[in-house]
Design a protein around this motif. Structure first.
Motif, PDB file in Angstrom:
ATOM      1  N   ASN A 118      -6.365  -3.658  -6.494  1.00  0.00           N
ATOM      2  CA  ASN A 118      -5.397  -4.189  -7.461  1.00  0.00           C
ATOM      3  C   ASN A 118      -4.781  -5.514  -7.022  1.00  0.00           C
ATOM      4  O   ASN A 118      -3.883  -6.037  -7.689  1.00  0.00           O
ATOM      5  N   GLY A 119      -5.239  -6.048  -5.886  1.00  0.00           N
ATOM      6  CA  GLY A 119      -4.755  -7.342  -5.431  1.00  0.00           C
ATOM      7  C   GLY A 119      -3.440  -7.310  -4.691  1.00  0.00           C
ATOM      8  O   GLY A 119      -2.834  -8.365  -4.452  1.00  0.00           O
ATOM      9  N   PHE A 178      -2.973  -6.293  -1.530  1.00  0.00           N
ATOM     10  CA  PHE A 178      -3.276  -6.832  -0.209  1.00  0.00           C
ATOM     11  C   PHE A 178      -4.599  -7.582  -0.283  1.00  0.00           C
ATOM     12  O   PHE A 178      -5.513  -7.164  -1.007  1.00  0.00           O
ATOM     13  N   ASN A 179      -4.705  -8.663   0.489  1.00  0.00           N
ATOM     14  CA  ASN A 179      -5.976  -9.399   0.530  1.00  0.00           C
ATOM     15  C   ASN A 179      -6.605  -9.334   1.918  1.00  0.00           C
ATOM     16  O   ASN A 179      -7.190 -10.293   2.399  1.00  0.00           O
ATOM     17  N   VAL A 180      -6.430  -8.167   2.542  1.00  0.00           N
ATOM     18  CA  VAL A 180      -7.013  -7.908   3.866  1.00  0.00           C
ATOM     19  C   VAL A 180      -7.834  -6.628   3.778  1.00  0.00           C
ATOM     20  O   VAL A 180      -7.813  -5.918   2.767  1.00  0.00           O
ATOM     21  N   LYS A 181      -8.543  -6.312   4.850  1.00  0.00           N
ATOM     22  CA  LYS A 181      -9.337  -5.093   4.893  1.00  0.00           C
ATOM     23  C   LYS A 181      -8.440  -3.866   5.039  1.00  0.00           C
ATOM     24  O   LYS A 181      -7.332  -3.961   5.579  1.00  0.00           O
ATOM     25  N   ASN A 225       5.650  -7.680   5.718  1.00  0.00           N
ATOM     26  CA  ASN A 225       4.545  -6.722   5.725  1.00  0.00           C
ATOM     27  C   ASN A 225       4.735  -5.653   6.787  1.00  0.00           C
ATOM     28  O   ASN A 225       3.769  -5.020   7.229  1.00  0.00           O
ATOM     29  N   ILE A 244      -5.673  -2.553  -2.541  1.00  0.00           N
ATOM     30  CA  ILE A 244      -6.489  -3.746  -2.294  1.00  0.00           C
ATOM     31  C   ILE A 244      -7.261  -4.126  -3.548  1.00  0.00           C
ATOM     32  O   ILE A 244      -7.333  -5.309  -3.924  1.00  0.00           O
TER      33      ILE A 244
END
Length: 315
Positions: free
Chosen positions: A70-71, A73-76, A50, A68
């Motif tokens: 679209n999945g 990244f699963n962070v802010k 990353n 995000i």
């Protein structure tokens, strides 16, 4: 003993495979201007990492938010901007290639900017100058807030990209001669990816700069180490050469790739990943350019048409 040796060989083989799996790409913006919020910017990192660099910075926050959603990244969003994105590689200082970077700089963390001297000087003197925008740079009009460190590149010199495991070389391009752009060749564990900023064809620009890049990367193509090329095509073939303004059409796009095929062998270019960038979305340009590229693809390269926030791999 034999079992132990077998396991060691297997682990080494797995490690080698793991270490050389190309790159992952997250397009933050894909259009060639005119669509604010979706302009040239591509986050690129080694597979399983990353630690990204961003080729250009036309759109940043909107692209991160779409990724995000679209999945990818699963962070802010601020984690992606502040922690994942380590550096910007800016090909040239046109707004459709750096406006997102500038606007997001206030909320960003300390980062490195890489580019040729002419590009860095424009950013320093005309954008980060306390008139157009606060001076987030490491030099220029006082006070320099030193959030972004200017790294002036020397052509064809390999350097490490700080805070990543990647290295890079840069090449000068002609973007409506005498104006400059840049190509970046990024390396990681023996794998490479090549990004072209805006560029005109050699025959129109009269500089031979694209051929110099092709000569440099031809050995990598032969060795199957170049995992992908990002190459712009801004206008359909109907655009006259005298009005290219330092850009490519499908005809010139394929003609330039033919230079690479001549240097590296047609058999080695077949199946090569070529990411199509910077299509200007006026009228039916996108549909027409895609149709013309597919029809002209006698080289058999793997054309990749990108979408903002939709990630893909280059292997």
């Amino acid at each position: 003993m034999r079992a132990t040796s077998f396991i060691c060989v297997l682990l080494l083989s797995c490690f080698a495979s793991f270490a050389q799996e190309g790159f992952k790409v997250v397009p933050l913006g894909v259009k060639g201007g005119n669509i604010d919020g979706n302009m040239s910017a591509y986050m690129v990192a080694p597979a399983h990492s990353n630690d990204f660099v961003c080729f250009d910075g036309g759109s940043v926050s909107q692209g991160i938010e779409k990724a995000i959603a679209n999945g990818v990244f699963n962070v802010k969003p601020d984690v992606v901007l502040k922690k994942y994105l380590k550096a910007y590689l800016i090909s040239h200082p046109h707004l459709d290639h750096l406006s997102g970077m500038i606007i997001n700089s206030i909320d960003d963390t300390v980062k490195n900017l890489y580019g040729f001297n002419t590009c860095m000087e424009v950013i320093k003197n005309h954008y980060f100058n306390w008139q157009s925008w606060p001076n987030m740079g490491s030099d220029g009009n006082a006070p320099a807030l030193k959030k972004y460190k200017y790294n002036v590149l020397a052509e064809d010199a390999e350097i490490s990209v700080e805070n990543t495991q990647m290295s890079m070389k840069a090449f000068k391009l002609s973007h409506s001669n005498p104006y400059e752009s840049a190509a970046f060749l990024v390396a990681n564990n023996g794998d490479y990816v090549l990004y072209f900023g805006d560029t005109g064809p050699d025959e129109v620009e009269g500089t031979g700069r694209m051929k110099a890049v092709w000569q440099a990367v031809a050995p990598l193509v032969k060795a199957k180490k170049l995992k992908g090329i990002f190459l712009e095509v801004s206008y359909p073939n109907e655009q006259p050469d005298k009005k290219l303004y330092g850009h490519l059409t499908p005809k010139w796009f394929m003609k330039e790739l033919s230079q690479l095929a001549e240097l590296s062998g047609l058999e080695n270019v077949k199946g090569l990943n070529v990411v199509v960038t910077h299509i200007k979305p006026a009228g039916n340009n996108e549909e027409l350019i895609k149709k013309q590229l597919l029809a002209a693809n006698t080289l058999g390269v793997n054309l990749i048409f990108t979408e903002q926030g939709v990630a893909f791999d280059l292997k």
